[in-house]
Enzyme design. Sequence first.
Site, PDB file in Angstrom:
ATOM      1  N   TYR A  48       1.697  -8.250  -5.360  1.00 43.42           N
ATOM      2  CA  TYR A  48       2.935  -9.016  -5.489  1.00 43.42           C
ATOM      3  C   TYR A  48       2.728 -10.295  -6.283  1.00 43.42           C
ATOM      4  O   TYR A  48       3.684 -10.899  -6.767  1.00 43.42           O
ATOM      5  CB  TYR A  48       3.526  -9.349  -4.118  1.00 43.42           C
ATOM      6  CG  TYR A  48       3.989  -8.126  -3.333  1.00 43.42           C
ATOM      7  CD1 TYR A  48       3.916  -6.856  -3.900  1.00 43.42           C
ATOM      8  CD2 TYR A  48       4.494  -8.239  -2.053  1.00 43.42           C
ATOM      9  CE1 TYR A  48       4.314  -5.745  -3.196  1.00 43.42           C
ATOM     10  CE2 TYR A  48       4.905  -7.116  -1.342  1.00 43.42           C
ATOM     11  CZ  TYR A  48       4.807  -5.870  -1.921  1.00 43.42           C
ATOM     12  OH  TYR A  48       5.215  -4.765  -1.225  1.00 43.42           O
TER      13      TYR A  48
ATOM     14  N   ASP B 129       6.779  -2.194   8.298  1.00 43.72           N
ATOM     15  CA  ASP B 129       8.158  -1.703   8.468  1.00 43.72           C
ATOM     16  C   ASP B 129       8.177  -0.374   9.216  1.00 43.72           C
ATOM     17  O   ASP B 129       9.072  -0.114  10.029  1.00 43.72           O
ATOM     18  CB  ASP B 129       8.849  -1.535   7.104  1.00 43.72           C
ATOM     19  CG  ASP B 129       9.711  -2.755   6.769  1.00 43.72           C
ATOM     20  OD1 ASP B 129       9.408  -3.848   7.297  1.00 43.72           O
ATOM     21  OD2 ASP B 129      10.671  -2.621   5.989  1.00 43.72           O
TER      22      ASP B 129
ATOM     23  N   ASP C 228       3.095  -4.476   3.920  1.00 47.31           N
ATOM     24  CA  ASP C 228       4.550  -4.513   3.798  1.00 47.31           C
ATOM     25  C   ASP C 228       5.133  -3.184   4.280  1.00 47.31           C
ATOM     26  O   ASP C 228       6.069  -3.126   5.088  1.00 47.31           O
ATOM     27  CB  ASP C 228       4.899  -4.759   2.317  1.00 47.31           C
ATOM     28  CG  ASP C 228       6.370  -5.079   2.120  1.00 47.31           C
ATOM     29  OD1 ASP C 228       7.101  -5.165   3.119  1.00 47.31           O
ATOM     30  OD2 ASP C 228       6.792  -5.247   0.959  1.00 47.31           O
TER      31      ASP C 228
ATOM     32  N   LYS D  23      -7.754   1.584   0.894  1.00 53.91           N
ATOM     33  CA  LYS D  23      -7.773   2.840   0.126  1.00 53.91           C
ATOM     34  C   LYS D  23      -9.095   2.845  -0.644  1.00 53.91           C
ATOM     35  O   LYS D  23      -9.141   2.953  -1.880  1.00 53.91           O
ATOM     36  CB  LYS D  23      -6.535   2.869  -0.803  1.00 53.91           C
ATOM     37  CG  LYS D  23      -6.282   4.187  -1.495  1.00 53.91           C
ATOM     38  CD  LYS D  23      -5.820   5.300  -0.583  1.00 53.91           C
ATOM     39  CE  LYS D  23      -5.643   6.581  -1.368  1.00 53.91           C
ATOM     40  NZ  LYS D  23      -5.527   7.777  -0.508  1.00 53.91           N
TER      41      LYS D  23
ATOM     42  N   ASP E 286      -3.112   6.100   3.757  1.00 55.12           N
ATOM     43  CA  ASP E 286      -2.269   7.292   3.929  1.00 55.12           C
ATOM     44  C   ASP E 286      -2.434   7.858   5.343  1.00 55.12           C
ATOM     45  O   ASP E 286      -1.469   8.275   5.986  1.00 55.12           O
ATOM     46  CB  ASP E 286      -2.553   8.351   2.847  1.00 55.12           C
ATOM     47  CG  ASP E 286      -4.024   8.460   2.487  1.00 55.12           C
ATOM     48  OD1 ASP E 286      -4.839   7.629   2.963  1.00 55.12           O
ATOM     49  OD2 ASP E 286      -4.380   9.381   1.728  1.00 55.12           O
TER      50      ASP E 286
END
Length: 368
Positions: free
Chosen positions: A144, A254, A250, A194, A226
Site C-alpha cells: 500500500y 475482514d 487487510d 507467502k 492461502d
Amino acid sequence: MNTYQLAVLPGDGIGPEVMTQALKALSAVESKFGFSTKLTECYVGGAAIDNCGKALPAETLAACSAADAILFGSVGGPKWDHLPADERPERGALLPLRKHFSLFANLRPGICMAELVEASPLKNKIIEGGFDILCVRELTGGMYFGEPKFYGEQDGEIVGIDTLFYRKSEVERIARVAFESARGRDKRLCSVDKANVLSSSMMWRDTVEEIAKDYPDVELSHMYVDNAAMQLVRNPQYFDVMVTENTFGDILSDEMAIICGSLGMLPSASLGEGKGGDGKKAFGMYEPSGGSAPDIAGLDIANPIAQILSLSMLLRYSCLEAEAADAIDLAVRRVIASGLRTRDLSNGSCGEKLVSCSEMGDAIAAAI
Ligand code: NAD
C-alpha cells in the site's frame, strides 16, 4: 485525577451515529472510575471535504497531534467516489493519518461470543463455544505504500504497478508486538506469509524466527496465506494470535470479521511507538473494523459495539485505564447475553430483542 486529551473524528456514514453511543459509554466509565477526558471533535473524510475542502484538514491533524489518542469513526461513501483517488476520504485521510503517526501495528480482535455463534455464516459445529483470535497486521509498509506505484502507459501499453517492500526493522517491530500480545493470551503465534513465492515473505519468516528467540515461552508456527484463508473458515479455533503483513492482514482480518458474526462487532487499534515518556502508553488510533456502511447510514440501525469496543481498546492501550476497559467489555457481553440485538446480529429467534443503534448504546452505558 487523570485527564486524557482525545481527538474524536466521527467521519461519514454511520460514523457519527455509532460515535455518539461510544461517548455515552465514555461518560459512564469516567464517572465510575474517576478520570476525565477533554474531547476535541474534528471533521475527517467526506465530512471534512464538504466542510473544509480536504479529507484531512490541518486543524484535524493538529488536534490529533495534541491528543493522547484518536477515536475514529469511519470515512467514505458514494458521494465522494468521483474524486481523484488521492483526494477520496480513505486515501486522503486514513492512510495519511496512519503514516503521519507511524501507526505500524494494527490489532484486530476477532471474538465470536458463544451467544452469537448463530450470527456467524460458519456452521455451528465448526465454531461451537465461539472463538477468540487476535490479528496483528503490519500497517505502514508493504504494497500500500511501496514505490514505484504507477497506473499509466509504459512502452506503448497500459500497466499497473505496486511494490511490495519491507525493511527488516519493520518486521522486527511488528513481530515484537505480536509476541508480546501472545504472551498476554494463550501464548500461540502463527505468522502468515507467502514464503514459498515472495522474497519479502522469505525475509519476513527469517526475521520472525530470529525474534522468536526472545520469546521461548510463545509457540511459533508459520502458515502460507492461502492456507490461512482456508483454515480461518475450516478451524478458526486453531488460531490464538496471527501476525501478517499489510495486504494479507487487510484481507484476512475482514474474513475473520465476518466469521465472527458481524463487522459491527469488531474494534481495532492502530498503535505507534509509546508516548508520554513511560514507554508503556502507546499513541494510537482506534476505529471499528468496518467502513461507513452508507447503505444503513442515518437509519439508527447500525451496530455501535465495534465503536464502543474501540473506545475500550483506547482506554486500555493509550490511557492504561484497564479497569474501565474491562467494564466496557463486560457490559457488552452482558447486554448481548441478555438478548439485545441490533439488526445485523438478529436471527429472529425467540429470546432476542431487536434494538436500534441508540438503544444498544443506552443499554451498554447503563450496564457499565
Ligand atoms: P462497510 O464495512 O462500510 O459495509 C459492509 C457491510 O457491512 C454493509 O452491508 C454494512 O451495512 C455492514 N456494516 C458495516 N458496519 C456495520 C455496523 N456497525 N452495523 C451494522 N452493519 C454494518 O464496507 P463497504 O460497503 O465496502 O464500504 C463503504 C464505505 O466505507 C466505502 O466508501 C469505503 O471506502 C469505506 N470504508 C471505510 C473504512 C474506514 O473508514 N476505516 C473501512 C472500510 C471501508
